[in-house]
Design an enzyme around this catalytic site. Structure first.
Site, PDB file in Angstrom:
ATOM      1  N   HIS A 129      17.825  27.017 -34.134  1.00 39.16           N
ATOM      2  CA  HIS A 129      17.424  26.782 -35.512  1.00 39.16           C
ATOM      3  C   HIS A 129      17.795  27.986 -36.362  1.00 39.16           C
ATOM      4  CE1 HIS A 129      13.992  29.394 -35.072  1.00 39.16           C
ATOM      5  NE2 HIS A 129      13.534  28.687 -34.054  1.00 39.16           N
ATOM      6  N   LYS A 138      17.298  23.043 -26.587  1.00 37.22           N
ATOM      7  CA  LYS A 138      16.968  22.838 -28.004  1.00 37.22           C
ATOM      8  C   LYS A 138      18.109  23.418 -28.819  1.00 37.22           C
ATOM      9  CE  LYS A 138      11.972  23.150 -28.009  1.00 37.22           C
ATOM     10  NZ  LYS A 138      10.956  24.166 -28.168  1.00 37.22           N
ATOM     11  N   HIS A 153      17.071  31.454 -35.243  1.00 32.43           N
ATOM     12  CA  HIS A 153      17.984  32.033 -34.256  1.00 32.43           C
ATOM     13  C   HIS A 153      19.276  32.490 -34.913  1.00 32.43           C
ATOM     14  CE1 HIS A 153      15.487  29.431 -31.476  1.00 32.43           C
ATOM     15  NE2 HIS A 153      15.266  30.660 -31.061  1.00 32.43           N
TER      16      HIS A 153
HETATM   17  N1  ARG Z   1      13.051  32.416 -27.023  1.00 33.96           N
HETATM   18  C1  ARG Z   1      12.225  32.944 -28.060  1.00 33.96           C
HETATM   19  C2  ARG Z   1      12.176  31.961 -29.245  1.00 33.96           C
HETATM   20  O1  ARG Z   1      13.027  31.112 -29.368  1.00 33.96           O
HETATM   21  C3  ARG Z   1      12.718  34.284 -28.595  1.00 33.96           C
HETATM   22  C4  ARG Z   1      12.765  35.384 -27.550  1.00 33.96           C
HETATM   23  C5  ARG Z   1      12.791  36.753 -28.184  1.00 33.96           C
HETATM   24  N2  ARG Z   1      12.898  37.808 -27.215  1.00 33.96           N
HETATM   25  C6  ARG Z   1      11.893  38.223 -26.445  1.00 33.96           C
HETATM   26  N3  ARG Z   1      12.129  39.163 -25.551  1.00 33.96           N
HETATM   27  N4  ARG Z   1      10.677  37.759 -26.552  1.00 33.96           N
HETATM   28  O2  ARG Z   1      11.265  32.026 -30.041  1.00 33.96           O
END
Ligand code: ARG
Length: 570
Positions: free
Chosen positions: A131, A128, A134
């Site tokens: 966005h 993906k 991020h």
């Molecule tokens: N991959 C997740 C997202 O895009 C964020 C991860 C954040 N870190 C964690 N250890 N949960 O929403």
């Protein structure tokens, strides 16, 4: 060098410890004076301790002033109001501090910097596009990392990529059936996104696709060679794409473990939770229920079909980190919508008795006001486009201001100013409020913006060059003189830098550094307006030149903590 506040604290501490030997005193707190009439720093020590000492605060304050231990720091202390200590510093001392800036490292002896601070940021989901959430996580996390390093911590930046989960079964099917090779070569992630959407569409008419996807996922998890290869490919093309953006933004990570890395630890985690009676069976799933007073929703850690969840992987991650690092603290940077998730799994690790400091640093949503991006559906904004747009607009400005520069130079400036403006627009805001992104505002050379700060820096550099042309080379041993209020005000503000960074790091609020730098630039400009540097008597010229140079070095270091580059000329 230790911070100026700590140096003052020590003098007051040495004084009161002799005066009140047998009293259990509250610690001495030093704050910046709110008004220059009140000196440079203030302390409310006398009021804080009047009950403990037994006496009225003014009398205590007088006692402190009359018995102050000998020192080279404090010029005088005035007592104000109910017993405030208004502390005035010696100019010689202030001058010596300025001379040490950028020559000596700061020491924060009061901090426990042992072990590793692990910062989990950016963390996009494979296949993906990143966005805007991020983007914020990436920029804020990177700045927190830089600030912790500045304080002397060992920092590990981990990109906890989302590389595991049900989407991969669907992607494998989509890839096999509907991939357009041409488009995939052009922009792999975009094409993977497309086939994923195609899967969702097709499965409405052909529900059996869902079962097939589950099967492919199972095969992947059982180590099927072909599916494993595809999955690796999805990760590779995604990371290649993210990598381009990271390098353009000067972002680096120490590890990219991602969710899949912890897969093998998850069964053990679930077992431990069951054995300790923390997780229970509920309609076939394994669930953790929390005490009512915590007001936390129940958390599923394993589904009926045996699949693990987002929370399970985060619990496993904590376990891994505790076993493989000397953890000082864990910091996670995500948007506000994940607050419940973090509350849940933090609590679960506490219930497991895993004693470790954790902090969820959350931020609000970023919005665009000028229509360029707001027409896109959802909040998927391509970062590349964002950076390109910033650069294009910065180029226009530079071209107008400095058309005589070479094309290469203009491009370089545009890239640095564009990226800097975008980062600063994010970092200069309180992270918990929504950020409204307006191109004209963030690229303005006036106001609280990166271009303004970068320009202030370049301007000082140009003053230093002009001085050199007149054979006035910076002299680092010169005595700093304060003839003008603006001069002293600037120096006083310069001494605040390390304490501001400390506060910003502890609260994970880079905007405190941004505020500080903005103030610093304004102070420099008023200094420069009332205190000409060139064409002065030598003692004044060299003193002001050094003060200007130290301002530049603090500006550069401060912007660097925000991940923003400076330019020697603009
Ligand atoms: N991959 C997740 C997202 O895009 C964020 C991860 C954040 N870190 C964690 N250890 N949960 O929403």
């Amino acid at each position: 060098m230790i911070t100026i506040e700590k140096q003052i604290e020590k003098i007051l501490f040495d004084t009161v410890k002799n005066l009140y030997v047998d009293k259990d005193l509250k610690p001495i707190e030093i704050t910046v004076a709110t008004n220059e009439k009140f000196g440079d720093f203030q302390s409310n020590f006398a009021m804080m301790n009047s009950k403990i000492i037994g006496g009225n605060p003014r009398a205590i304050a007088e006692n402190v002033v009359n018995n102050l231990v000998e020192n080279e720091v404090i010029d005088k202390i005035e007592i104000a109001g109910p017993g405030f200590l208004n502390i005035f510093l010696k100019n010689t001392f202030l001058g010596e501090i300025i001379k040490k800036i950028s020559q000596e490292k700061y020491e924060f002896n009061e901090l426990d910097t042992k072990g590793d601070v692990i910062i989990d940021y950016s963390s996009p989901n494979i296949a993906k596009r990143m966005h805007i959430g991020h983007l914020r996580s990436t920029i804020i996390g990177d700045s927190i990392k830089r600030m912790y390093k500045f304080l002397g911590y060992n920092v590990v930046g981990d990109n906890h990529i989302g590389d595991w989960g049900t989407q991969f079964g669907k992607l494998i099917i989509g890839y096999r059936n509907w991939l357009n090779q041409e488009a995939y070569k052009e922009n792999a992630i975009e094409e993977l996104e497309r086939v994923y959407v195609e899967f969702t569409k097709q499965s409405e008419e052909h529900p059996e696709l869902e079962d097939q996807a589950r099967e492919e996922l199972k095969k992947l998890q059982d180590g099927d060679e072909e599916n494993y290869r595809l999955w690796q490919e999805f990760i590779k093309v995604s990371l290649d794409e993210y990598g381009k953006l990271y390098s353009r933004m000067g972002i680096t990570f120490d590890t990219y473990y991602g969710e899949s890395f912890y897969h093998n630890l998850m069964p053990g985690v679930v077992k431990e939770l069951e054995e300790k009676g923390i997780a229970v069976e509920d309609q076939g799933a394994k669930v953790v229920f929390f005490p009512e007073e915590d007001k936390i929703n129940p958390c599923i850690i394993q589904k009926r079909d045996g699949a693990f969840l987002y929370a399970t992987s985060d619990i496993a991650t904590v376990k891994y980190r505790l076993e493989n690092y000397d953890v000082n603290k864990l910091i996670y940077v995500t948007d506000e919508r994940q607050q419940d998730h973090f509350r849940q799994f933090f609590k679960i690790t506490d219930m497991l008795g895993w004693n470790v400091e954790k902090q969820h640093v959350w931020f609000g949503i970023m919005r665009f006001s000028d229509g360029v991006f707001s027409t896109r559906k959802g909040n998927v904004i391509r970062l590349e486009e964002l950076l390109d747009e910033g650069k294009r607009r910065a180029y226009e400005i530079v071209n107008e201001k400095n058309s005589e520069l070479s094309e290469e130079e203009k491009n370089n400036i545009a890239e640095i100013v564009g990226a800097g403006a975008i980062k600063y627009a994010d970092l200069s805001q309180n992270r918990q409020t929504a950020v409204i992104f307006e191109w004209d505002k963030i690229l303005s050379f006036e106001g609280n913006t990166a271009p303004y700060l970068q320009y202030s820096y370049a301007r000082i550099k140009s003053i230093l060059r002009r001085a050199e042309e007149q054979n006035k080379v910076l002299n680092k041993e010169i005595k700093i003189e304060f003839q003008d209020k603006a001069e002293r005000g600037l120096a006083h503000h310069l001494t605040q830098f390390p304490s501001v960074v400390l506060k910003a790091a502890e609260s994970c609020r880079p905007n405190l550094v941004a505020d500080y730098l903005f103030e610093l630039s304004k102070k420099f400009n008023s200094f420069y307006n009332s205190c000409p540097i060139l064409n002065q008597e030598d003692n004044v010229l060299y003193s002001r030149l050094l003060l200007a140079e130290r301002t530049a070095s603090v500006l550069k270091e401060g912007l660097n903590l925000l991940g923003i580059n400076t330019l020697e000329r603009m």
